[in-house]
Design a protein around this motif. Structure first.
Motif, PDB file in Angstrom:
ATOM      1  N   TRP A 111       1.395  -7.474  33.027  1.00  0.00           N
ATOM      2  CA  TRP A 111       0.483  -7.770  31.930  1.00  0.00           C
ATOM      3  C   TRP A 111       1.220  -7.657  30.608  1.00  0.00           C
ATOM      4  CZ3 TRP A 111      -4.531  -9.263  32.751  1.00  0.00           C
ATOM      5  CH2 TRP A 111      -5.065  -9.042  34.029  1.00  0.00           C
ATOM      6  N   GLY A 112       0.826  -8.526  29.670  1.00  0.00           N
ATOM      7  CA  GLY A 112       1.287  -8.362  28.312  1.00  0.00           C
ATOM      8  C   GLY A 112       0.464  -7.293  27.611  1.00  0.00           C
ATOM      9  N   LYS A 113       0.840  -7.006  26.377  1.00  0.00           N
ATOM     10  CA  LYS A 113       0.143  -5.963  25.618  1.00  0.00           C
ATOM     11  C   LYS A 113      -1.105  -6.485  24.919  1.00  0.00           C
ATOM     12  CE  LYS A 113       4.235  -3.109  24.890  1.00  0.00           C
ATOM     13  NZ  LYS A 113       5.128  -2.455  23.893  1.00  0.00           N
ATOM     14  N   GLY A 114      -1.265  -7.801  24.891  1.00  0.00           N
ATOM     15  CA  GLY A 114      -2.470  -8.383  24.320  1.00  0.00           C
ATOM     16  C   GLY A 114      -2.282  -8.889  22.911  1.00  0.00           C
ATOM     17  N   THR A 115      -3.051  -9.919  22.590  1.00  0.00           N
ATOM     18  CA  THR A 115      -3.082 -10.449  21.234  1.00  0.00           C
ATOM     19  C   THR A 115      -4.543 -10.693  20.872  1.00  0.00           C
ATOM     20  OG1 THR A 115      -2.228 -12.183  19.769  1.00  0.00           O
ATOM     21  CG2 THR A 115      -2.785 -12.858  22.009  1.00  0.00           C
ATOM     22  N   ALA A 116      -4.901 -10.329  19.663  1.00  0.00           N
ATOM     23  CA  ALA A 116      -6.304 -10.380  19.260  1.00  0.00           C
ATOM     24  C   ALA A 116      -6.686 -11.757  18.739  1.00  0.00           C
ATOM     25  CB  ALA A 116      -6.577  -9.332  18.189  1.00  0.00           C
ATOM     26  N   VAL A 117      -7.858 -12.190  19.140  1.00  0.00           N
ATOM     27  CA  VAL A 117      -8.467 -13.421  18.623  1.00  0.00           C
ATOM     28  C   VAL A 117      -9.825 -13.048  18.038  1.00  0.00           C
ATOM     29  CG1 VAL A 117      -9.459 -15.651  19.235  1.00  0.00           C
ATOM     30  CG2 VAL A 117      -7.293 -14.921  20.263  1.00  0.00           C
ATOM     31  N   ASN A 118     -10.031 -13.449  16.819  1.00  0.00           N
ATOM     32  CA  ASN A 118     -11.291 -13.163  16.128  1.00  0.00           C
ATOM     33  C   ASN A 118     -11.863 -14.480  15.621  1.00  0.00           C
ATOM     34  OD1 ASN A 118     -13.434 -12.186  14.667  1.00  0.00           O
ATOM     35  ND2 ASN A 118     -12.247 -10.727  13.474  1.00  0.00           N
ATOM     36  N   VAL A 119     -13.005 -14.849  16.160  1.00  0.00           N
ATOM     37  CA  VAL A 119     -13.654 -16.092  15.753  1.00  0.00           C
ATOM     38  C   VAL A 119     -14.859 -15.718  14.899  1.00  0.00           C
ATOM     39  CG1 VAL A 119     -14.661 -18.269  16.490  1.00  0.00           C
ATOM     40  CG2 VAL A 119     -12.921 -17.138  17.914  1.00  0.00           C
ATOM     41  N   SER A 120     -14.742 -15.990  13.637  1.00  0.00           N
ATOM     42  CA  SER A 120     -15.770 -15.514  12.718  1.00  0.00           C
ATOM     43  C   SER A 120     -15.800 -16.372  11.473  1.00  0.00           C
ATOM     44  CB  SER A 120     -15.479 -14.058  12.340  1.00  0.00           C
ATOM     45  OG  SER A 120     -16.393 -13.605  11.350  1.00  0.00           O
ATOM     46  N   THR A 121     -16.982 -16.422  10.858  1.00  0.00           N
ATOM     47  CA  THR A 121     -17.098 -17.113   9.576  1.00  0.00           C
ATOM     48  C   THR A 121     -16.736 -16.145   8.445  1.00  0.00           C
ATOM     49  OG1 THR A 121     -19.460 -16.546   9.490  1.00  0.00           O
ATOM     50  CG2 THR A 121     -18.875 -18.682  10.420  1.00  0.00           C
TER      51      THR A 121
END
Length: 121
Positions: A111-121
């Motif tokens: 597994w990778g360490k993760g990357t954040a995705v934020n979908v927001s106005t």
């Protein structure tokens, strides 16, 4: 050992697109399966997309029709193209690999360490 490193996450507005990458490095002989999983706050880690060596793809229900997983064998990399992003796509995205190392008798999961995705106005 194998390392997986994600890139390409970020903050986007609803309807926009993102392309994330996962780079595998280390003791790699063959990649049996690769994928992307998402973990939203307070939730378990869920399948987004998975691609196995035969080329068969599996998508989570929320990803079908909007996301595409692809690989670059020569670069030991895989990608997740996300279109039409929605606020519910927000979370930390982890890349996953089932990888045979040179000298291994069977594949190991990484597994990778993760990357954040934020979908927001």
């Amino acid at each position: 050992q194998v390392q997986l490193v994600e890139s390409g996450g970020g903050l986007v507005q609803p309807g926009e697109s993102l392309r994330m990458s996962c780079q595998a490095s280390g003791n790699i002989f063959d990649i049996n399966a690769m994928g992307w999983y998402r973990q939203a706050p307070g939730n378990q880690r869920d399948l987004v997309a998975r691609l196995i060596a035969t080329g068969t793809t599996t998508y989570g229900s929320s990803a079908k029709g909007r996301f595409t997983i692809a690989r670059d064998n020569a670069k030991n990399s895989w990608y997740l193209q996300m279109n039409g992003l929605k606020p519910e796509d927000t979370g930390v995205y982890y890349c996953y690999g089932a990888i045979d190392g040179k000298g291994d008798r069977s594949f190991r999961e990484y597994w990778g360490k993760g990357t954040a995705v934020n979908v927001s106005t």
